[in-house]
Design an enzyme around this catalytic site. Structure first.
Site, PDB file in Angstrom:
ATOM      1  N   GLU A 183      41.737   1.177 -29.313  1.00 16.55           N
ATOM      2  CA  GLU A 183      42.975   1.192 -29.859  1.00 16.55           C
ATOM      3  C   GLU A 183      42.701   0.031 -30.656  1.00 16.55           C
ATOM      4  OE1 GLU A 183      45.818   0.707 -31.816  1.00 16.55           O
ATOM      5  OE2 GLU A 183      47.123   0.173 -30.144  1.00 16.55           O
ATOM      6  N   LYS A 236      42.734  -6.731 -17.649  1.00 14.12           N
ATOM      7  CA  LYS A 236      42.580  -8.126 -18.337  1.00 14.12           C
ATOM      8  C   LYS A 236      43.708  -8.458 -19.151  1.00 14.12           C
ATOM      9  CE  LYS A 236      40.715 -10.525 -20.817  1.00 14.12           C
ATOM     10  NZ  LYS A 236      41.250 -11.598 -21.807  1.00 14.12           N
ATOM     11  N   CYS A 288      49.549  -3.665 -34.625  1.00  9.89           N
ATOM     12  CA  CYS A 288      48.378  -3.006 -35.267  1.00  9.89           C
ATOM     13  C   CYS A 288      48.777  -1.947 -36.071  1.00  9.89           C
ATOM     14  CB  CYS A 288      47.421  -2.632 -34.187  1.00  9.89           C
ATOM     15  SG  CYS A 288      48.225  -1.549 -32.816  1.00  9.89           S
ATOM     16  N   GLU A 332      43.321  -6.864 -42.072  1.00 11.68           N
ATOM     17  CA  GLU A 332      44.365  -6.700 -41.299  1.00 11.68           C
ATOM     18  C   GLU A 332      45.101  -8.464 -40.837  1.00 11.68           C
ATOM     19  OE1 GLU A 332      43.957  -5.568 -37.062  1.00 11.68           O
ATOM     20  OE2 GLU A 332      46.002  -4.557 -37.121  1.00 11.68           O
TER      21      GLU A 332
END
Lengths: 482, 296
Positions: free
Chosen positions: A258, A184, A292, A389
Site C-alpha cells: 500500500e 515493525k 497516502c 507526493e
C-alpha cells in the site's frame, strides 16, 4: 461575522505512562535487543524526548520470526476460528476501553491533533479488530473455497502517519485468518504499538502470535528478507515498496503493498460549493496532509475555479494550527524534521517552477515541526508539486474545462490510490467513477474509512486490498494472486 | 501413355507477428527456423524485437479503454465467438499441436478440445466476475459503498513453452475476459499454434489490439515487457523452460513499475489439464471501491 477566540482546551497527558525505555516484544514478553542498540522517539510538537526504544537487528528479527512460526504451527493455526475470534473481540474491546490512553499517546508520538486521534484513529482501529474477529470462524463463507488456509508468518511494516490504525489494518486480518505476525512499527512512532503489546498481555493472547520489533529501515528490511516470513505486508513509500517487490522477486513470499498517492479531487461547476470546500479541506489537511490517499491535486472546473479557491482560502483562515493536545486544534505538527524538510523542499520547487503560493496566516509554535496550510494555484501538470507526493498540508490547484479533460488529468500520474468527485449529477458521478484509475473513489465525500470497505491502489500505488472481505484474500493461500 | 499427374505441392503459410490486428513481419527483418518435435522443418517464424514489443504495447494500450468499456455481455459474446471459430479449425490446430509438441493425434485432439472448452469456460465469466468478486460494504455511516473488480490494463503474458495451445489459452483467456488487453510472447520453440490462434482472433469480432502476439526469443523480448512503463501486469509462466531467463529475474524487472506478477505454481511447467480458475482472472483485476453519501 464576529470571530470568537477559543480558550485553550488541552487534553490531559496524565492518562498515559511512558516508560523511559522499551525492549522488543517477542514471544509474549519484552526482551532486550541483541545488539543493545536503541533510538529515541520524540514528540514532534515539542521536540521533547519521549523514550528510548530498542532497535532490532537481524538476530532479533530471527528470534521474532521463530517465535511467530512456533506459535502459528502449535497454537494459532490449529486453534478453531471461533476461538481465534474471541481473542480478536477481546482486543477490540480492550482498545475501546483504553481508547483515551491510546489517543493521547498517539498524539504525543505522532503530532496529530487529539480530535483526530480520538475520533478517527483509535475507534477505527478498534472497529477493525471487531470486524475481522467475526470473520475468523466464517472464512469458508468468504469466497475463497471451503477451507482456506493461512500463509503462516506475516511480516508487516507500517508507516508513521496512522501508527495504531495501520497496526490494526495489518494485524486484525492476519490473525483472523490464522497467520501469526512480526510487526515493525515506524521509527518515529513506535509507542502505541508497544502499548498495544501491553493490551495483548491483558487479552492473554498466546505468546508469539504477535511480535513487535522496533527499529528503522534496516529492521524493516530484515523482516522482509527473513526466509521464514511467508507473507509481507507493507504500507509506506512507493520507493521502498519497489525495493520490497524486487527483494522478494523469485521467492514464494506473497506481498501486499500500500504505497503512495497523488489523488485528484475533482470539483465540477454544479457541485455544492460549501460541501466541496469542506471536502477539499478534509481531503488535504486531515492529518496534516500526511495521508497516502490525500486529495493533494484539486482539479476544479474553470468556470468556478476562482470562487472555489477564494472560499477555500477563507475556510483555511479559520483552521486552528498548533498544540495537537488542544481539543480545538485542526492541524497539528509534522511528524519529523525529515518530513518537514521534504515538504519545504517541494513547496520551494513549486515556487521556483512558477506556481503561485498562498499560505494561511497563522502563528506557528517555536518548538517542533510545523507547516502552515498552503495552496498553490497556477499549477501545471508538469510541476513537481503536481506529480510528486508531498505528504504534507499542501494543495496544488489545477483547472479543467470538460469531464474528459478532468479524467485525463486525474489519471495522468503513476499513482492510483484514490480520487474524489464533486457534482450533483448522478450519471456524471458514475461515469467518472468508472473512468478514474484509482482504488477508492469518494463521490461528494472524501477520506472516509471503514473496516468493511476495501482500501488499496492501482498502478504504482501498490497491490492487494486492506479492509473488508477483500482484505482477507491476501492473507489466505486460496485468495492470493500475488 | 499419359504421364502420371504430378503430386500436388502444398501451399505453405508465412507466419508473422500479430500486432494491432495486422500481421507484420518483425521490424528487425529476422526470422528463425521452427521445427517439429522430430526435427522436420515447419516454418520460419518472425523473430520479434524490442521495437516489436513496444509497438505491441502501444496497440494494446490504445485498444484497452474500448475493450474494457464494452459491456460484459458483449465481451462474453465476442469471446464465445472465438471458441466457435476454434472449433471450426480443430483439424488445423490438432496438426499444429501434434507436430510442435510431438503428441499422438489422439492426445493432440484432447489438448485442442480442452483448449476450446477452456475458452468457453472463461468467456462465460465475463458478466459474472463482478458479481462473484465484488460486493456491497456495510459501512458504519450513511453511505452507499460498493467494491467491484476492474481490468488492470495492459498485461504481458509470457506464454508456456511446452503446451503451445492449451497452455496459451489457459493464460490468455483469463487476462482478456475482464477487459484487459494483452501482449503475448508465444512459446519460443512452438510458436505456430499461437499465430494460428491470432488468425482466429483476427477473423472473429475481437477488436484489433486486444490480443497481440510476438514470436521470437523469450529471453530477448520478455525483459523489455517486464520493464515497460506502460504494462500493468505480467504472467511469467513461459519463463519456465525458456533459455537464458528465470521468472524471478522477470519479476525483479517488473518491480520498478509495481507490476502485478502472476508467478508459476511450481518449478517446472505444470500440466495445464486442470488449470482454470477464478484466481487466474482476478490476478489481472483491481478492486475499485466507490463511496457516496446517502441523504434526502
Amino acid at each position: 461575522m464576529p470571530r470568537f477566540e477559543y480558550a485553550p482546551a488541552p487534553e490531559s497527558r496524565a492518562v498515559v505512562d511512558i516508560a523511559s525505555s522499551y525492549g522488543l516484544f517477542i514471544d509474549g514478553e519484552f526482551v532486550e535487543s541483541a545488539s543493545g542498540g536503541s533510538l529515541k522517539t520524540i514528540n514532534p510538537a515539542t521536540e521533547e524526548s519521549l523514550a528510548d526504544v530498542a532497535v532490532a537487528d537481524e538476530a532479533d528479527v530471527d528470534r521474532a520470526v521463530r517465535a511467530a512460526r512456533r506459535a502459528q504451527e502449535k497454537v494459532w493455526g490449529p486453534m478453531p476460528g471461533a476461538e481465534r475470534a474471541k481473542y480478536l473481540f477481546r482486543i477490540a474491546r480492550l482498545l475501546a476501553e483504553r481508547s483515551r490512553e491510546f489517543a493521547v499517546l498517539e498524539v504525543l508520538d505522532n503530532g496529530k491533533p487529539i480530535r483526530e486521534a480520538r475520533d478517527v484513529d483509535v475507534p477505527t482501529a478498534a472497529a477493525h479488530f471487531f470486524y475481522y474477529a467475526g470473520w475468523a470462524d466464517k472464512l469458508d463463507h468468504a469466497g475463497f473455497g471451503p477451507s482456506p488456509r493461512p500463509h503462516g508468518v506475516a511480516g508487516q511494516v507500517i508507516p508513521w502517519n496512522f501508527p495504531l490504525l495501520m497496526l490494526a489494518w495489518k494485524i486484525a486480518p492476519a490473525l483472523a485468518t490464522g497467520n501469526t505476525v512480526v510487526l515493525k512499527p515506524a521509527e518515529t512512532t513506535p509507542l502505541t504499538a508497544l502499548l498495544f503489546a501491553d493490551l495483548l498481555r491483558q487479552a492473554e493472547l498466546p505468546p508469539g502470535v504477535v511480535n513487535i520489533v522496533t527499529g528503522a529501515g534496516a529492521t524493516g528490511a530484515a523482516v522482509v528478507a527473513h526466509p521464514g516470513v511467508d507473507k509481507v505486508a507493507f504500507t509506506g513509500s512507493t520507493a521502498v515498496g519497489k525495493r520490497i517487490a524486487k527483494e522478494i522477486a523469485g521467492t514464494r513470499k506473497h506481498a501486499t503493498l500500500e504505497l503512495g498517492g497523488k489523488a485528484a479531487n475533482i470539483v465540477f461547476d454544479d457541485a455544492p460549493i460549501d460541501q466541496a470546500v469542506e471536502g477539499i479541506v478534509n481531503g488535504i489537511f486531515f492529518n496534516q496532509g500526511q495521508v497516502c490517499c490525500a486529495g493533494s491535486r484539486l482539479l476544479v472546473q474553470e468556470s468556478v475555479a476562482a470562487e472555489v479557491v477564494e472560499r477555500l482560502k477563507v475556510r483555511l483562515g479559520t483552521l486552528r494550527v498548533g498544540d495537537p493536545m488542544d481539543k480545538n486544534t485542526d492541524v497539528g505538527a509534522i511528524n519529523s524534521a525529515a518530513q518537514l524538510a521534504r515538504i519545504t523542499d517541494l513547496t520551494k520547487a513549486g515556487e521556483e517552477e512558477g506556481a503561485v503560493r498562498w499560505t494561511a496566516d497563522c502563528a506557528l509554535p517555536e518548538q517542533g515541526f510545523w507547516f502552515a496550510p498552503t495552496v498553490f494555484t497556477d499549477v501545471s501538470a508538469a510541476h513537481r508539486i503536481a506529480r510528486e507526493e508531498i505528504f504534507g498540508p499542501v494543495l496544488s490547484v489545477l483547472t479543467f474545462r470538460t469531464p474528459a479533460e478532468a479524467v485525463a488529468k486525474a489519471n495522468n500520474t503513476p499513482y492510483g490510490l484514490s480520487a474524489g468527485i464533486w457534482t450533483e449529477k448522478g450519471s456524471r458521478i458514475l461515469s467518472m467513477a468508472d473512468k478514474l484509475r484509482a482504488g477508492v473513489v469518494w463521490a461528494n465525500t472524501f477520506n472516509r474509512f471503514d473496516p468493511t470497505s476495501p482500501f488499496g491502489g492501482y498502478k504504482e500505488s501498490g497491490y492487494g486490498r486492506e479492509g473488508g472481505r477483500h482484505g482477507l484474500a491476501s492473507y489466505l493461500i486460496e485468495g492470493s494472486t500475488r | 501413355m499419359r504421364a502420371p499427374a504430378p503430386a500436388r505441392i502444398d501451399v505453405r503459410k508465412t507466419y508473422k507477428l500479430f500486432i494491432g490486428g495486422a500481421f507484420p513481419r518483425s521490424e528487425s527483418g529476422r526470422t528463425y527456423e521452427v521445427t517439429s518435435a522430430k526435427g522436420a522443418f515447419l516454418a520460419n517464424a518472425a523473430q520479434g524485437s524490442r521495437k516489436d514489443a513496444r509497438d505491441a504495447v502501444r496497440a494494446a494500450r490504445s485498444a484497452q479503454p474500448g475493450w474494457a468499456g464494452a459491456t460484459a455481455y458483449n465481451r462474453g459474446q465476442v469471446l464465445y465467438r472465438v471458441a466457435e471459430l476454434l472449433e471450426g479449425r480443430r483439424a488445423q490446430f490438432v496438426a499444429d499441436v501434434a507436430a510442435g509438441e510431438g503428441l499422438t493425434e489422439r492426445r493432440a485432439q484432447d489438448a485442442v478440445a480442452a483448449a476450446i472448452d477452456r475458452w468457453v469456460w472463461y468467456a462465460g465469466w465475463s458478466d459474472k466476475v463482478a458479481q462473484v468478486a465484488g460486493n456491497a460494504n456495510p459501512v458504519a455511516g450513511p453511505y452507499f459503498n460498493l467494491s467491484a473488480p476492474e481490468p488492470t490494463g495492459v498485461v504481458a503474458v509470457i506464454a508456456p513453452q511446452a503446451s503451445s495451445l492449451l497452455g496459451l489459452v489457459s493464460v490468455l483467456a483469463p487476462a482478456i475476459v475482464t477487459g484487459n488487453t494483452v501482449v503475448v510472447v508465444a512459446s519460443e520453440d512452438r510458436p505456430l499454434p499461437a499465430i494460428s490462434l491470432a488468425e482466429v482472433l483476427a477473423t472473429s469480432d475481437v477488436p484489433a489490439g486486444v490480443v497481440n502476439i510476438l514470436t521470437g526469443r523469450t529471453a530477448e523480448i520478455a525483459p523489455h515487457l517486464a520493464k515497460h512503463m506502460d504494462v500493468n501486469a505480467l504472467d511469467v509462466a513461459g519463463a519456465l523452460g525458456a533459455d537464458g531467463i528465470t521468472w524471478g529475474a522477470l519479476e525483479a524487472d517488473a518491480a520498478d513499475t509495481v507490476k502485478r506478477v502472476l508467478r508459476p505454481a511450481g518449478d517446472d511447467e505444470a500440466s495445464w489439464a486442470d488449470a482454470q480458475s477464478l484466481n487466474a482472472i482476478l490476478a489481472y483485476t483491481e478492486t475499485k471501491t466507490v463511496w457516496h453519501p446517502k441523504g434526502m
